[in-house]
Design a protein around this motif. Sequence first.
Motif, PDB file in Angstrom:
ATOM      1  N   SER A  78     -15.216 -10.404 -36.304  1.00 46.81           N
ATOM      2  CA  SER A  78     -15.707  -9.051 -36.053  1.00 46.81           C
ATOM      3  C   SER A  78     -14.592  -8.038 -36.249  1.00 46.81           C
ATOM      4  O   SER A  78     -13.451  -8.300 -35.912  1.00 46.81           O
ATOM      5  N   THR A  79     -14.986  -6.867 -36.772  1.00 48.68           N
ATOM      6  CA  THR A  79     -14.046  -5.753 -36.873  1.00 48.68           C
ATOM      7  C   THR A  79     -14.744  -4.514 -36.324  1.00 48.68           C
ATOM      8  O   THR A  79     -15.973  -4.472 -36.231  1.00 48.68           O
ATOM      9  N   PHE A  84     -18.802  -4.643 -37.899  1.00 49.96           N
ATOM     10  CA  PHE A  84     -18.825  -5.468 -39.113  1.00 49.96           C
ATOM     11  C   PHE A  84     -18.560  -6.918 -38.760  1.00 49.96           C
ATOM     12  O   PHE A  84     -17.798  -7.204 -37.840  1.00 49.96           O
ATOM     13  N   ALA A  85     -19.183  -7.829 -39.506  1.00 50.64           N
ATOM     14  CA  ALA A  85     -18.872  -9.257 -39.433  1.00 50.64           C
ATOM     15  C   ALA A  85     -18.412  -9.644 -40.833  1.00 50.64           C
ATOM     16  O   ALA A  85     -19.144  -9.448 -41.805  1.00 50.64           O
ATOM     17  N   ILE A  86     -17.181 -10.146 -40.929  1.00 49.06           N
ATOM     18  CA  ILE A  86     -16.595 -10.418 -42.238  1.00 49.06           C
ATOM     19  C   ILE A  86     -16.328 -11.908 -42.386  1.00 49.06           C
ATOM     20  O   ILE A  86     -15.711 -12.527 -41.519  1.00 49.06           O
ATOM     21  N   GLY A  87     -16.822 -12.470 -43.478  1.00 48.89           N
ATOM     22  CA  GLY A  87     -16.600 -13.883 -43.799  1.00 48.89           C
ATOM     23  C   GLY A  87     -15.969 -13.991 -45.169  1.00 48.89           C
ATOM     24  O   GLY A  87     -15.602 -12.990 -45.777  1.00 48.89           O
ATOM     25  N   VAL A  92     -21.126  -8.116 -43.340  1.00 51.84           N
ATOM     26  CA  VAL A  92     -22.426  -7.672 -42.840  1.00 51.84           C
ATOM     27  C   VAL A  92     -22.217  -6.552 -41.825  1.00 51.84           C
ATOM     28  O   VAL A  92     -21.258  -6.579 -41.052  1.00 51.84           O
ATOM     29  N   THR A  93     -23.126  -5.583 -41.834  1.00 51.39           N
ATOM     30  CA  THR A  93     -23.159  -4.555 -40.804  1.00 51.39           C
ATOM     31  C   THR A  93     -24.620  -4.256 -40.483  1.00 51.39           C
ATOM     32  O   THR A  93     -25.517  -4.617 -41.246  1.00 51.39           O
ATOM     33  N   VAL A  94     -24.856  -3.617 -39.342  1.00 50.88           N
ATOM     34  CA  VAL A  94     -26.215  -3.309 -38.895  1.00 50.88           C
ATOM     35  C   VAL A  94     -26.270  -1.850 -38.454  1.00 50.88           C
ATOM     36  O   VAL A  94     -25.329  -1.355 -37.834  1.00 50.88           O
ATOM     37  N   VAL A  95     -27.364  -1.169 -38.801  1.00 48.11           N
ATOM     38  CA  VAL A  95     -27.563   0.214 -38.364  1.00 48.11           C
ATOM     39  C   VAL A  95     -28.870   0.304 -37.573  1.00 48.11           C
ATOM     40  O   VAL A  95     -29.780  -0.491 -37.782  1.00 48.11           O
ATOM     41  N   ASP A  96     -28.955   1.269 -36.669  1.00 44.38           N
ATOM     42  CA  ASP A  96     -30.199   1.498 -35.940  1.00 44.38           C
ATOM     43  C   ASP A  96     -31.202   2.139 -36.884  1.00 44.38           C
ATOM     44  O   ASP A  96     -30.875   3.100 -37.595  1.00 44.38           O
ATOM     45  N   CYS A  97     -32.403   1.593 -36.920  1.00 44.20           N
ATOM     46  CA  CYS A  97     -33.453   2.144 -37.776  1.00 44.20           C
ATOM     47  C   CYS A  97     -34.777   1.575 -37.299  1.00 44.20           C
ATOM     48  O   CYS A  97     -35.158   0.470 -37.660  1.00 44.20           O
ATOM     49  N   ALA A 129     -19.191   0.143 -45.433  1.00 47.91           N
ATOM     50  CA  ALA A 129     -19.295   1.323 -44.568  1.00 47.91           C
ATOM     51  C   ALA A 129     -19.942   2.473 -45.346  1.00 47.91           C
ATOM     52  O   ALA A 129     -20.883   3.119 -44.867  1.00 47.91           O
ATOM     53  N   ALA A 130     -19.470   2.736 -46.553  1.00 48.22           N
ATOM     54  CA  ALA A 130     -20.004   3.829 -47.374  1.00 48.22           C
ATOM     55  C   ALA A 130     -21.428   3.522 -47.833  1.00 48.22           C
ATOM     56  O   ALA A 130     -22.321   4.375 -47.759  1.00 48.22           O
ATOM     57  N   PHE A 131     -21.658   2.298 -48.295  1.00 46.97           N
ATOM     58  CA  PHE A 131     -22.971   1.907 -48.819  1.00 46.97           C
ATOM     59  C   PHE A 131     -24.033   1.976 -47.718  1.00 46.97           C
ATOM     60  O   PHE A 131     -25.096   2.568 -47.896  1.00 46.97           O
TER      61      PHE A 131
END
Length: 143
Positions: A78-79, A84-87, A92-97, A129-131
């Motif tokens: 995690s970062t 973010f979860a980086i492998g 991977v990242t998650v946003v509220d929607c 992050a940007a995407f």
Amino acid sequence: MPNELCGAQVKPELTRALLPSGDKIRVLKEASNTASPHQFCTVSVDDKVQLRTEGAWQAAGTTAEKAAEKSLVFNTRSTEDGRFAIGRGAAVTVVDCKNSKYKAERFSFKIHVNHPEGDIDDKMQRFLAAFSESYSKTLPCQD
């Protein structure tokens, strides 16, 4: 490199940092035909797939790490306090929607780099992050 990648505004240098050099870049946007559709964006360089993003609707409380496991990204770290979860070669990242049609409260974004060269974790995180920030503005989120 275009400024726009499958509906998201992303600085070309963020995308280019994840791709090998080549003559021809092709971008393809697709969606799965399922009850809760997944959204894909594939970037090919000289007809070889190099980068792929996947977006998916998620239940309330889904973290980046849970979303990573669901999309088969393991051994992640995690970062940014779990944003973010980086492998290896993936992030991977998650946003509220919130979206009642898909019974979702969140939307996850995954990036996968097919031929990572060197340590690209920071480059993947900057791109994601940007995407995710730009792409999430195109999603049918409800208040």
